[in-house]
Design a protein around this motif. Structure first.
Motif, short mmCIF file in Angstrom:
data_model
loop_
_atom_site.label_atom_id
_atom_site.label_comp_id
_atom_site.label_asym_id
_atom_site.label_seq_id
_atom_site.Cartn_x
_atom_site.Cartn_y
_atom_site.Cartn_z
N ALA A 3 5.22 9.32 -8.46
CA ALA A 3 6.61 8.87 -8.54
C ALA A 3 6.78 7.83 -9.65
N ASN A 4 7.92 7.89 -10.32
CA ASN A 4 8.26 6.86 -11.32
C ASN A 4 8.77 5.60 -10.65
N GLY A 5 9.38 5.75 -9.50
CA GLY A 5 9.93 4.61 -8.80
C GLY A 5 10.28 4.99 -7.38
N VAL A 6 10.70 4.00 -6.59
CA VAL A 6 10.92 4.20 -5.17
C VAL A 6 12.21 3.52 -4.72
N LEU A 7 13.01 4.22 -3.94
CA LEU A 7 14.12 3.57 -3.24
C LEU A 7 13.54 3.01 -1.95
N THR A 8 13.64 1.71 -1.77
CA THR A 8 13.07 1.11 -0.56
C THR A 8 13.88 -0.08 -0.08
N TYR A 9 14.05 -0.15 1.25
CA TYR A 9 14.75 -1.28 1.86
C TYR A 9 13.94 -2.56 1.75
N ALA A 10 12.67 -2.41 1.36
CA ALA A 10 11.79 -3.57 1.21
C ALA A 10 11.78 -4.09 -0.22
N ALA A 11 12.70 -3.61 -1.06
CA ALA A 11 12.65 -3.94 -2.49
C ALA A 11 12.64 -5.45 -2.74
N ILE A 12 13.45 -6.19 -1.99
CA ILE A 12 13.52 -7.65 -2.23
C ILE A 12 12.20 -8.31 -1.83
N ASP A 13 11.67 -7.93 -0.66
CA ASP A 13 10.38 -8.48 -0.20
C ASP A 13 9.30 -8.19 -1.23
N LEU A 14 9.28 -6.95 -1.71
CA LEU A 14 8.25 -6.55 -2.68
C LEU A 14 8.40 -7.30 -3.99
N ALA A 15 9.65 -7.45 -4.44
CA ALA A 15 9.87 -8.13 -5.73
C ALA A 15 9.40 -9.58 -5.63
N LYS A 16 9.67 -10.22 -4.49
CA LYS A 16 9.22 -11.61 -4.31
C LYS A 16 7.71 -11.67 -4.31
N ALA A 17 7.07 -10.74 -3.62
CA ALA A 17 5.60 -10.73 -3.57
C ALA A 17 5.02 -10.49 -4.95
N LEU A 18 5.66 -9.59 -5.71
CA LEU A 18 5.13 -9.25 -7.04
C LEU A 18 5.34 -10.38 -8.04
N GLU A 35 0.84 -1.21 0.00
CA GLU A 35 0.00 0.00 0.00
C GLU A 35 0.88 1.26 0.00
N THR A 36 1.99 1.18 0.73
CA THR A 36 2.93 2.31 0.76
C THR A 36 3.46 2.58 -0.64
N MET A 37 3.84 1.51 -1.34
CA MET A 37 4.42 1.68 -2.68
C MET A 37 3.39 2.24 -3.65
N VAL A 38 2.16 1.75 -3.55
CA VAL A 38 1.14 2.23 -4.49
C VAL A 38 0.84 3.71 -4.22
N SER A 39 0.99 4.12 -2.96
CA SER A 39 0.76 5.55 -2.66
C SER A 39 1.80 6.43 -3.36
N PHE A 40 3.03 5.92 -3.48
CA PHE A 40 4.07 6.68 -4.20
C PHE A 40 3.73 6.79 -5.68
N LYS A 41 3.26 5.67 -6.25
CA LYS A 41 2.92 5.67 -7.67
C LYS A 41 1.72 6.61 -7.91
#
Ligand code: PBG
Length: 330
Positions: A313-328, A303-309
Motif C-alpha cells: 500500500a502507498n498509504g492507509v486510511l486510519t482512525y488512528a492517524a493522529i495517534d500515529l502521527a504523534k508517535a512518529l 505494526e498494523t500500519m507497517v503490514s500495509f506498507k
C-alpha cells in the motif's frame, strides 16, 4: 539468491542491535502515508463520542476545522470526510447528497478556507442520505445501478464544486467511475482526482462506522448485491482493471488487514497508487483489546500500519492517524 548456509550464514547478525535493524529495515511508515477519516455533524461547538469507536468523535464544522488545523500541523497530508445527515433530511432517493448547501459541502468549504494545503477526500455513495441506509436507489427490493450512477455523478460534481480535491466513490455500482469522470470533465473539474473504492467487500467490519454515521438503525438487509464477496480475489482484479480503464487515478482496497493479499496482488499487477482502508471494526477490535490491557496500542497500531506498507500500500486510511502521527513525530 541464497549463496550461503548455516553456520557461515547467520541471519541473527542483522538483528543484533537497534542500529543494524534500522539499517536493514525494508519498509517504513511515514506521517505522509496517513489519511485521517473524520465524521462531521450539524450544529455548533459539538463533539460527540461514538461508543463502538473509543477516542473517535463526531465534530460540528467549527470544531472539525480546529482538529484539521492540528492534523495539518502534525503533517497529515489528507482527510476523508463523512457526513452524518440529520434523519429529517434522509429520503428514499437520497437527494440531500447533491444539495450544494449540504453538510458535506459546507464542511469542504470551511476546511478549504482554513487549511488550504490539506487534501480533502470526499465519500461518494448514497447511504448517509437514504432513509433505507443503502448506497443506491431501491425498487422492489433491488438496488438499481444506472439510476444510482446518475445521482452519484451529481453528488460528485457538487462536492468538486465545493472544493473537494479527491472524489472517492465507495458505492460499488458498475460504471460509476467512467460516468463520474465524464461529468467532472464536462464541468471544468478535470483536475479533480478519483480514488476508487475498487475492491470493497461486503464485510462485517463496518458496523462501528454505521453507528458513527447513524445509518445502522435504518439499514434493511445487507449490501451483498453490490459489495464484493469476501471469498473472491480474481474478481477484485477485474474490479480494479475496469475502474482504471474508466479513469480512476488511485485505487482503494477495503477493509484492510483481512485483505492484505488483495493489496499485494493489485499492486504487483497494476503498479498504481493503492490505498488500504483500516476500517472501523478493525480499529474497534484493536482499541477494545488495548483498553482491556490485552495489547499495547502504540505497538499494535504501528505494526498494523507497517503490514500495509509491506503488502504494497502507498498509504492507509486510519482512525488512528493522529495517534500515529504523534508517535512518529517523537
Ligand atoms: C458506505 C461506507 C462504509 C464505510 C465507508 N463508506 C460502510 C458501508 O459500506 O456500509 C465503512 C468505513 C469503516 O467501516 O470504517 N458508503
Amino acid at each position: 539468491m541464497i549463496n550461503a548456509s548455516y553456520p557461515s550464514k547467520r541471519l541473527r547478525r542483522l538483528r543484533s542491535s537497534t542500529w543494524i535493524r534500522n539499517l536493514v529495515e525494508e519498509n517504513n511508515v511515514y506521517i505522509t502515508d496517513l489519511i485521517w477519516p473524520v465524521f462531521v455533524i450539524d450544529g455548533k461547538n459539538k463533539c460527540e463520542s461514538i461508543a463502538s469507536m473509543p477516542n473517535v468523535n463526531r465534530y460540528s464544522i467549527d470544531l472539525l476545522v480546529k482538529e484539521v488545523i492540528s492534523a495539518h500541523a502534525l503533517g497529515i497530508p489528507a482527510i476523508a470526510l463523512f457526513p452524518v445527515t440529520p434523519s429529517e433530511k434522509k429520503t428514499a432517493d437520497g437527494r440531500e447528497s447533491y444539495n450544494p448547501d449540504n453538510l458535506m459541502c459546507r464542511a469542504i468549504k470551511a476546511i478549504k478556507d482554513a487549511v488550504p494545503d490539506i487534501g480533502i477526500i470526499t465519500d461518494v455513495a448514497l447511504d448517509p442520505y437514504t432513509s433505507h441506509g443503502h448506497d443506491g436507489l431501491i425498487e422492489n427490493g433491488e438496488i438499481l445501478n444506472d439510476p444510482t450512477v446518475e445521482i452519484l455523478c451529481k453528488q460528485a460534481l457538487t462536492q468538486a464544486q465545493a472544493g473537494a480535491d479527491i472524489i472517492a466513490p465507495s458505492d460499488m455500482m458498475d460504471g460509476r467511475i467512467g460516468a463520474i469522470r465524464a461529468t467532472l470533465d464536462k464541468n471544468s473539474q478535470s483536475n479533480v482526482t478519483i480514488l476508487s473504492y475498487a475492491a470493497k467487500y461486503a464485510s462485517s467490519f463496518y458496523g462501528p462506522f454505521r453507528d458513527a454515521v447513524q445509518s445502522s438503525g435504518c439499514l434493511n438487509g445487507d449490501k451483498k448485491t453490490y459489495q464484493m464477496n469476501p471469498a473472491n480475489s480474481d474478481e477484485a482484479m477485474h474490479e480494479v482493471a475496469l475502474d482504471l480503464q474508466e479513469g480512476a487515478d488511485m485505487i482503494m482496497i477495503k477493509p484492510g488487514m483481512p485483505y492484505l493479499d488483495i493489496i499485494t496482488r493489485v499492486k504487483d499487477e497494476y503498479k498504481v497508487p493503492t490505498f488500504a482502508y483500516h476500517v472501523s471494526g478493525e480499529y474497534a477490535m484493536l482499541r477494545a483489546a488495548c483498553d482491556n490491557g490485552w495489547l499495547d496500542y502504540d505497538a499494535a497500531i504501528m505494526e498494523t500500519m507497517v503490514s500495509f506498507k509491506r503488502a504494497g500500500a502507498n498509504g492507509v486510511l486510519t482512525y488512528a492517524a493522529i495517534d500515529l502521527a504523534k508517535a512518529l513525530q517523537n
